[in-house]
Design an enzyme around this catalytic site. Structure first.
Site, PDB file in Angstrom:
ATOM      1  CB  THR A 157      -6.897   8.501   1.028  1.00 41.22           C
ATOM      2  OG1 THR A 157      -6.000   8.368   2.134  1.00 41.22           O
ATOM      3  CG2 THR A 157      -6.626   7.427  -0.009  1.00 41.22           C
ATOM      4  CB  SER A 173     -10.439   4.994   2.301  1.00 49.16           C
ATOM      5  OG  SER A 173      -9.488   5.492   1.403  1.00 49.16           O
ATOM      6  CG  HIS A 202      -2.288   0.570   0.937  1.00 46.13           C
ATOM      7  ND1 HIS A 202      -2.514   1.642   0.101  1.00 46.13           N
ATOM      8  CD2 HIS A 202      -3.523   0.203   1.398  1.00 46.13           C
ATOM      9  CE1 HIS A 202      -3.807   1.919   0.065  1.00 46.13           C
ATOM     10  NE2 HIS A 202      -4.437   1.049   0.832  1.00 46.13           N
ATOM     11  CE1 TYR A 221      -8.397   6.847   7.254  1.00 48.66           C
ATOM     12  CE2 TYR A 221      -9.369   5.158   5.849  1.00 48.66           C
ATOM     13  CZ  TYR A 221      -8.443   6.158   6.045  1.00 48.66           C
ATOM     14  OH  TYR A 221      -7.556   6.490   5.045  1.00 48.66           O
TER      15      TYR A 221
END
Length: 667
Positions: free
Chosen positions: A506, A495, A379, A493
């Site tokens: 993001t 994204s 990532h 959260y």
């Protein structure tokens, strides 16, 4: 997981519902009728990076707005006493040290106009983390099967997907891959006329030319790290290393490492029968599974792995590691066959047999014995936009343009001269490191549970007909489920991509709001429960606020990245953190009990990622075949994921009953 952007209109639905790109491109496709067509997936007349130089820059929000948004976000997860204390801390921050930090950030941003204010800090956030990247960072996206069952044979599918990926790669490298563009009105801008006009605009103003057509180019800077790229472990901070000279693919099977060239000396893709022959040779290799494969080392703590990797190099494995690092990507061939067991498939794709993985590669294309395929990606180098574009393109190409068929015969050639098996020199130090890594990996993964939920009573179209955001409904269901299970509102959260801006990454959509809290409490009341019409009004309010928050996040107007960047730079200077960052409310607000990301697309059949905190849930959700569903990950020591998934289904039932009772006539 990656993670994922839906485009509908240029409002709360444009760069939203987090990070799934739904392409409106109308590019020219090619079959394998001739060599030129075989080499390229697309041949766009507008160069791939045509708009990159003129993309707008990611804005830094106003400090006052950031503080206001922060307080709005923490209110539903704090007590009255906590919130009142935090209000005072935020007010002091806004008028004193926060003002200084904000001005310093603005000045620094002015001096670095080639990038965004969040890009450097965000890379460092990933690369300085010492935790294992498996489960903590790497997500997976699972492909649908080929609609023609015979083409789901492992060897046939691997060959076709590999060829499609190379066609994508060559189109990207030649700058003839269609640029990533959101079309507000596809009928007018997603046309040959639009492309003929905008290609003549100088790169310095090309974005503005597209804007005249109400078309909005997106950032494509991450695409270059898709291929020939690997995360290299170092002490304290890793690096992303890219070697564009690599012409080979890395294949892992049974813990063995193979490499073979897929491009010739001129950079052309070898014929399908050649690639078929090389993969066929690997598939028929009778060597037993390597139980102590060095692949498991990529699951380790990053400092530990850095130390062992250095030792491997000193033992004379430098060339082998270089071949791994410089490979276009890793193709993983698994021997597992889970049939239709979605949970076991999810475990395999998320963390799998670690000895048959190299989690450091930019991405791994995993295909198991059943022909089920997925992408597991590292990532740090990028987010869902680049991965999902690649994901969708190779699925569409590999299932439309079959270069290898069930009756195809591999080329008659001496494959032993083409495929190289990587042999590694190991000593007791390495063997011990592998043994410890296997134990740590087992501890990490044996506690992980994945639970699947799919809901059948309403789909995306039903929700849209009711004039309510599908994404807001799912997010509300998560809030309600957590509240039912734990009697509190969780820090959440979601994204959202900021790829509308140069080097955007993001932003966080804080989907737990005062409106959702009131709605959750109303839905779960035992006595004096509001009427269906009253609940419907609350659902509408939640949807409206969620859409606004998503729009703000997509436009770079959240608060999380702004606060993060200021914190990053004050820590970099070695100065004391302001009180706002030491406040228990800030710590609570960033302990995400719910980490969520949405996936949607015609090629997508599922996805997942691990929880971001030990006592949290990782919720990958979306609309598979238009029906809502999710994969919930959790650590069983801390959370009951099965119960949570059941609560989500129950809450969706509650929401559906209200929507059905108050439905519009055209619904």
């Amino acid at each position: 997981m990656n993670r994922l952007l839906k485009y509908n209109r240029w409002n709360a639905k444009n760069l939203i519902e987090s990070y799934t790109p739904c392409m409106f491109t109308n590019y020219k496709k090619f079959s394998s009728h001739n060599e030129q067509n075989y080499q390229f997936l697309q041949q766009s007349i507008v160069p791939t990076m045509h708009f990159q130089a003129s993309l707008p820059r990611l804005p830094i929000p106003e400090l006052e707005k950031t503080c206001e948004r922060y307080l709005n976000a923490v209110k539903p997860i704090t007590s009255e006493e906590e919130f009142k204390r935090t209000q005072g801390i935020v007010e002091s921050f806004k008028n004193n040290i926060g003002k200084v930090l904000h001005e310093e950030l603005v000045e620094l941003d002015k001096k670095n106009k080639f990038t965004s204010y969040i890009s450097g800090p965000w890379f460092d956030m990933y690369l300085k983390s010492r935790t294992p990247i498996v489960l903590n960072f790497n997500p997976f996206l699972s492909f649908k099967n080929d609609s023609k069952p015979a083409y789901n044979d492992q060897l046939i599918r691997a060959t076709n997907m590999l060829i499609s990926s190379l066609r994508f790669f060559k189109s990207l490298r030649a700058e003839i891959l269609e640029p990533e563009v959101f079309h507000l009105n596809p009928e007018k801008s997603d046309t040959p006329f639009f492309r003929k006009i905008v290609r003549f605009f100088p790169k310095s103003i090309s974005w503005y030319g597209a804007y005249l057509f109400k078309a909005f180019p997106l950032d494509m800077s991450q695409f270059n790290n898709l291929f020939n790229s690997t995360r290299i472990p170092h002490q304290n901070k890793d690096e992303i290393r890219r070697n564009p000279a690599g012409r080979h693919i890395l294949v892992l099977r049974k813990g063995h490492f193979y490499v073979f060239d897929v491009l010739d000396n001129e950079g052309n893709i070898f014929p399908p029968s050649y690639i078929h022959a090389c993969l066929n040779y690997i598939m028929k290799d009778k060597h037993p599974t390597v139980l102590d494969s060095i692949g498991v080392l990529t699951t380790e703590n990053r400092d530990t792995w850095a130390s062992v990797r250095k030792h491997l190099e000193n033992l004379g494995n430098g060339e082998q590691l270089k071949l791994i690092d410089s490979a276009l990507y890793a193709l993983i061939l698994d021997d597992e066959d889970w049939g239709g067991d979605k949970v076991k498939l999810a475990h395999e794709m998320l963390h799998g047999p670690a000895g048959n993985r190299w989690f450091d590669k930019s991405f791994q294309l995993i295909i198991n014995k059943s022909g089920v395929a997925c992408i597991n990606f590292e990532h740090s180098w990028g987010d869902g936009v680049a991965v999902l574009r690649f994901f969708n393109e190779i699925f569409n190409d590999s299932t439309t343009n079959h270069h290898i068929h069930p009756h195809s015969i591999p080329a008659n050639l001496d494959v032993t001269q083409k495929v190289k098996v990587l042999e590694f020199k190991v000593d007791e130090t390495v063997k011990q490191a592998i043994h410890i890594a296997q134990e740590n990996y087992h501890k990490l993964t044996s506690n992980l549970k994945i639970d699947i939920m799919q809901y059948f009573k309403m789909n995306r179209d039903y929700l849209k007909n009711q004039k309510i955001s599908p994404d807001s409904v799912m997010q509300l269901a998560f809030q309600m489920a957590f509240y039912k299970q734990n009697n509190k509102i969780p820090a959440t959260y979601e994204s959202c991509s900021t790829s509308a801006f140069k080097h955007g990454r993001t932003e966080t959509v804080r989907s737990a709001t005062t409106a959702t809290k009131e709605c959750v409490e109303a839905f779960t009341k035992k006595k004096n429960k509001p009427s269906s019409n009253e609940l419907r009004t609350m659902l509408n309010d939640c949807s409206k606020i969620h859409n606004q928050l998503t729009k703000e996040a997509a436009m770079g107007q959240g608060f999380d990245r702004h606060l993060f960047a200021m914190k990053y730079y004050i820590e970099k200077k070695g100065e004391k953190l302001p009180e706002i960052y030491q406040d228990s409310t800030y710590i609570k607000a960033n302990h995400f009990h719910l980490s969520t990301s949405t996936l949607y697309g015609t090629a997508f059949s599922g996805g997942g990622f691990g929880p971001v905190v030990e006592d949290g849930y990782g919720v990958a959700y979306g609309f598979h075949e238009e029906l809502p569903g999710c994969a919930v990950s959790s650590y069983s020591t801390y959370r009951n994921g099965k119960e949570f998934a059941e609560c989500i289904e129950s809450c969706l039932n509650d929401i559906y009953q209200v929507l059905h009772a108050t439905r519009k006539i055209d619904g």
